[in-house]
Enzyme design. Structure first.
Site, PDB file in Angstrom:
ATOM      1  N   ALA A  74      15.863  61.322  13.734  1.00 53.70           N
ATOM      2  CA  ALA A  74      16.369  60.180  14.830  1.00 53.70           C
ATOM      3  C   ALA A  74      16.428  59.042  13.979  1.00 53.70           C
ATOM      4  O   ALA A  74      16.095  58.797  12.816  1.00 53.70           O
ATOM      5  CB  ALA A  74      15.491  60.258  15.930  1.00 53.70           C
ATOM      6  N   HIS A  75      16.892  57.937  14.768  1.00 53.06           N
ATOM      7  CA  HIS A  75      17.153  56.766  14.248  1.00 53.06           C
ATOM      8  C   HIS A  75      15.611  56.019  13.879  1.00 53.06           C
ATOM      9  O   HIS A  75      14.480  56.418  14.539  1.00 53.06           O
ATOM     10  CB  HIS A  75      17.542  55.780  15.516  1.00 53.06           C
ATOM     11  CG  HIS A  75      16.686  55.798  16.459  1.00 53.06           C
ATOM     12  ND1 HIS A  75      15.788  54.885  16.742  1.00 53.06           N
ATOM     13  CD2 HIS A  75      16.901  56.480  17.518  1.00 53.06           C
ATOM     14  CE1 HIS A  75      15.145  54.975  18.083  1.00 53.06           C
ATOM     15  NE2 HIS A  75      15.708  56.108  18.445  1.00 53.06           N
ATOM     16  N   ASN A  76      15.707  55.415  12.801  1.00 57.78           N
ATOM     17  CA  ASN A  76      14.526  54.582  12.208  1.00 57.78           C
ATOM     18  C   ASN A  76      13.344  55.643  11.928  1.00 57.78           C
ATOM     19  O   ASN A  76      12.198  54.921  11.690  1.00 57.78           O
ATOM     20  CB  ASN A  76      13.974  53.686  13.170  1.00 57.78           C
ATOM     21  CG  ASN A  76      14.851  52.366  13.408  1.00 57.78           C
ATOM     22  OD1 ASN A  76      15.629  52.733  14.357  1.00 57.78           O
ATOM     23  ND2 ASN A  76      14.852  51.564  12.488  1.00 57.78           N
ATOM     24  N   CYS A 133      21.547  57.152  12.380  1.00 57.67           N
ATOM     25  CA  CYS A 133      21.317  55.736  11.511  1.00 57.67           C
ATOM     26  C   CYS A 133      20.136  55.195  12.446  1.00 57.67           C
ATOM     27  O   CYS A 133      19.777  55.607  13.580  1.00 57.67           O
ATOM     28  CB  CYS A 133      22.508  55.010  11.809  1.00 57.67           C
ATOM     29  SG  CYS A 133      23.012  54.330  13.327  1.00 57.67           S
ATOM     30  N   SER A 187      11.714  56.690  15.235  1.00 56.18           N
ATOM     31  CA  SER A 187      10.779  55.683  14.599  1.00 56.18           C
ATOM     32  C   SER A 187       9.489  56.350  14.195  1.00 56.18           C
ATOM     33  O   SER A 187       8.510  55.646  13.981  1.00 56.18           O
ATOM     34  CB  SER A 187      10.532  54.496  15.843  1.00 56.18           C
ATOM     35  OG  SER A 187      11.400  53.750  16.063  1.00 56.18           O
TER      36      SER A 187
END
Lengths: 344, 344, 344
Positions: free
Chosen positions: A240-242, A219, A260
Site C-alpha cells: 500500500a501507499h507509503n 503510489c 505507511s
C-alpha cells in the site's frame, strides 16, 4: 538444444563417471526421471531415486558412493545444487533473447529509449519516460509520464506503471504487475460519499527487485512507496501507499502490507500474511503464513497467528486449543466435585 | 511547478507567518522533511517534527503556538488536513490531462463516443458500447459489447470490461481491474467434469465508485452484481456473482465477498476479509482484517475473527488463548489435587 | 432477443400451463421478479415468490401444485434446474460469436493458427505458437514462444501466457490470467541479494479447465506445473511452481497452493485457503474457507482452521474458545477454593 555430458561436466568444472558421450536435451527432477534429461541429487532424502531414475545423467556430489548399480552417467561436482543453479542460468542465457522495436508500438517523441532495448508490439511509452540500456518491454506494457526504468530490467507482458515512478536496474516485473496506482485514501463526509484524497506521491523500486505476476504496489499519498534493493515479492501481493520494504526481504504470495508500514531488511514473510498500517517490522523477522500483524515487531523474531505472537508460544496454545472440549469438561467435573465437597 | 507560499496561503484562505516569498515545488510528510517542499501538521503526535523539518513551509492550525524557534514559514488555516486535501486536489488538477484519440486504437463503428473523451492507443471499444463525456480510457483497456460508461469516469491502463456491464459517472477503475468475468458456477456431474452454468447477467457500478488495481467484479449468473454509489474498493478484491455492496461502503485490499451476499451501507471492511455466500451484512458494520464472516451480521456491530464474533469478545478470548498452556497446567494440578483429596 | 413461452417449452421438452403466446426476453431470479422475463423455481425455499413474482413465466417441476392463483404462465419440466442450465446454454450460444482476424494484431510468421479462430485487435502471438481450431483470442492477449492452445479454447482480454506452456481444448481463461510466470525460487547469499534460480519448466493445462480473472499459474522450476482435466479455479488464485491439481478439483477465490504440492481429484477447496509447499492433499477432500494446510491431508476428509483440523473438531474447539474468559474465571475460582481448602 542437445548437449554431451562431457561438455556439461567441463562447464561445471566437474568430472564424468560413466559415458561422457551421452546426450541430454533438458533438465528434470530426479523423481520424475525423464529419459534424455539431466537431473541432480542435492537432497539426501531423494537418494533412493538415483537407482531407478530413467534420466540419462545425474549431477552428484564429488564424494557420492552408490550402494548398487546405476543406469545413468554421473557428473561429480563440489556442490550439486550450486552447479544446478549455474546450469539453469546458462540454459536460460542460451535461449534467443527478444530484441528490437516491434510495430505497432507507441513511443512519445519526448521519451528517451536506451540502447539495445526490446520494445514489443502494443507497448506504450508516455511523455518524458526514460528507458535504460538493454531493457525488455514486452507487449501491452504501459509506462506513464516521467517514469524511469534502469538498465537490464525486464517488464513482462501487461505490466502497468503509473506516472513518476522509478524502477531500478536488473529488476524483473512479471506479467500484470501494477506499479503506482492510487493509494487507498479517502476522507469521510458527514453526508454522502467519501472525498478522495489525491495521491501525488510515487513508487521507487531499487535495483535487483523481482515482483510476481499481478502484484500491485500503490503510489504514496505524498513522498514515495519504496522497495529497497534486492526485495523479492511473489504473485498477487499488495503493497500500500507509503510502505517501505527493506533490503533483501522476501514475501510469499497473496500477502499485503497496509499504508505507511515499514518492514526491515532480510525478513522472510510467508504467504497470505497481512501487516496492518503504520507499523514497524524489524530486521531478520520471519512471519508464518496467514499471520496477522497488528503491532510493531522487533528484530530477529519468528511469529505466526492472527493476531501474531511468538511462533513456539502460538504452537503451544494451538495444541491446547485442539483439546479445549476436554479441558472444558474437566473444569465442569471439577466444579461439580467442588460443589459436592462444599455440600458435605 | 513552483509556487510562492503567499499564493498558496491565498488559495487556502489562510495567512502567512514568516517569509511569503519562499518557493515550494512539491508536498511532503513532515517527518520526511524534504527541502523545497510544503508539509503539514494535522496530527499533534507529529508536532515535534516541526522544529527540525527541512521543509520550507508548514500548513498549521490558526491557533498553533510554537514552543521554540522554527526554520520554516507557516501557513495558518482553519483545518490543516482539509486544506491539505484541497491543495492536493488543486495540484492534481493542474497536471496536464490526457485528451484526444490516439492511434492505433480500435472503435467499433456502432460504438458511441462522447465529447472530450481520451482514448489511448491500443484501447478497444466493442459494438454498441456507449462512452460518456470527458471519459478517460487509457491504453490496453478493453470494453465489451453494449457496455455503458458514464461521464467523467477514468479507466486506467488495462481495465477489462465484459459485455453488457454498466459503469456510472465519476468512477475510477485502476489498472488491471476486471469487470464482468463469469461468476463461478458449475453443476456437479455424476461422471467427469462439472457442467458450466452459463452466466448471462451483468455488473452495475453506480456513480462515484473507485476500484483498486487488479480487483475483479464478476457478472451475475442472472440479473446484476451491484456496487452502489460511493463504494470504494482497494486492490486485489474479489466480488462474486450477484453480490450487492451498499452505498459508501469501503473495503480494504485482498478481501472477498462470495456469491449472492449483500453488504449494507457505510460499512468499513478491513483487508483479507472473507464473506461467505448467500449472507446479509447490515449497515454501518465494521469488520476487522482477516475476519471470516460465516453468518448474517446485524447493523452497527464491530466484528473480527474467523469465524467472526464481537470484536471485544474476540480480544478477551484471544487474551486467554495466549495463556492456554498455563490454564491447561492449572487444570491438571487441580485434577491431581482432587484425586489426592478423594484418596484421603 | 424475444421468445414465446410455447417455443421455450418445446425446446426443453416441457409443457405450458397458461398462455403459451407470452413473450420473454431474458432470464431472472424469482425473488427479483422482472416483468417480461422467464424465471425458475428449483429450491422449495423460494416457492412463496411464485405467487407474487412479476416475471411472465416460471420453469417449474412437472408435479408442482400451486396453493393459490398465479399471475404467470408455467413451463413444466422434469428438472427445473437442469432445464435452466440447458436454457442458459442455448441463450449463450445464440449470442453472436466473435470471428475472424482483427487488425492491428501481431502474429509471428512461424506461428500456426487453426481454422475459425478469432484473433482480436492488439493480440500477440509469438514464434512457433500453435493455435487450435475455433479458438477465441481476445484483444490484448499475449501468447509466448512455442505455446500450444487446444481447440475451442477461449482466452479473454489480457490473458498472458509465457513461452512453452500448453493449454488444452475447451478451456476458458478469464481476463488477466497469467500462465507461466517464473516460480518464486531464490538461493540465499551470505552477502547481498538472493540469487535467482532460473525457472526452465512450463505449465500444462489439460482439457476443460476454467481459470478465473487475474489468477496466476507459475511455471515449474523444472518439469511442469499441471492442472488436470476439468479443474475449475475461481479469481485471484495463486498456483505456484511444480504444483499439480487433480481432475475436477474446484477452488474458490483468492486461495493459493505453494510450490511442489499435489492436490488430488474431486476436491472442493474454499476461498482464501492456503496450502503450504511440498504437501500431498488426497482425493475428495473438502477444505473450508481461510483454512491453512500445513501437513499432508488423507482422502475423503473435511477440514478447516489454520492450522487446519477436522471440521467438527474445529467447531467444537471454537465453541469453547468463545467461552474462554468464563473458563479462565472458573479455573481461578477453583484455585482459590483449593487454596482455602488447603488452608483449613
Amino acid at each position: 538444444m542437445e548437449f554431451k555430458i562431457k561438455d556439461i561436466a567441463n562447464l561445471l568444472r566437474g568430472t564424468v563417471d560413466g559415458d561422457g558421450e551421452v546426450v541430454v536435451n533438458n533438465i528434470s527432477k530426479i523423481d520424475q526421471g525423464i529419459p534424455g534429461t539431466l537431473t541432480f541429487l542435492a537432497n539426501p532424502a531423494y537418494t533412493k531415486y538415483i537407482y531407478t531414475t530413467a534420466a540419462s545423467a545425474v549431477l552428484v556430489s564429488k564424494d557420492f558412493q552408490p550402494d548398487s548399480e546405476l543406469n545413468c552417467s554421473l557428473i561429480r561436482v563440489d556442490d550439486p545444487y550450486a552447479s544446478l543453479a549455474e546450469l539453469l542460468q546458462l540454459y536460460q542465457q542460451m535461449k534467443p533473447s527478444r530484441k528490437g522495436i516491434e510495430q505497432p508500438s507507441f513511443v512519445s517523441p519526448t521519451a528517451r529509449i536506451g540502447e539495445d532495448v526490446y520494445l514489443g508490439a502494443f507497448a506504450y511509452v508516455s511523455d518524458r519516460a526514460v528507458i535504460g540500456r538493454n531493457v525488455k518491454i514486452y507487449p501491452h506494457v504501459f509506462i506513464g509520464e516521467d517514469v524511469v526504468i534502469g538498465d537490464h530490467t525486464i517488464l513482462y507482458a501487461g505490466v502497468k506503471i503509473y506516472p513518476d515512478c522509478k524502477v531500478g536496474s536488473d529488476c524483473i516485473l512479471h506479467a500484470g504487475v501494477v506499479v503506482g496506482a492510487d493509494g487507498f485514501g479517502f476522507a469521510p463526509n458527514p453526508d454522502g460519499p467519501f472525498t478522495k484524497i489525491q495521491q501525488v506521491g510515487n513508487v521507487i523500486i531499487e535495483d535487483m527487485v523481482e515482483i510476481g505476476a499481478n502484484s500491485t504496489i500503490d503510489c504514496a499519498t505524498m513522498g514515495s512507496t519504496i522497495l529497497r534493493r534486492g526485495v523479492k515479492l511473489d504473485n498477487l501481493i499488495m503493497i500500500a501507499h507509503n510502505v517501505e520494504i527493506g533490503e533483501n526481504t522476501v514475501m510469499a504470495a497473496s500477502s499485503g502490507v497496509a499504508g505507511s508500514s515499514k518492514v526491515g531488511r532480510n525478513c522472510m514473510i510467508g504467504a497470505q500474511v497481512g501487516i496492518s498500517g503504520h507499523l514497524t517490522v524489524g530486521n531478520n523477522v520471519r512471519i508464518g503464513g496467514q499471520a496477522g500483524i497488528m503491532s510493531n515487531v522487533p528484530d530477529d523474531v519468528t511469529i505466526i497467528g492472527s493476531p501474531s505472537q511468538d511462533h513456539k508460544d502460538f504452537m503451544r496454545s494451538m495444541a491446547i486449543f485442539r483439546k479445549l472440549p476436554q479441558l472444558s469438561r474437566d473444569v465442569s467435573d471439577l466444579k461439580k466435585w467442588m460443589s459436592s465437597q462444599d455440600g458435605k
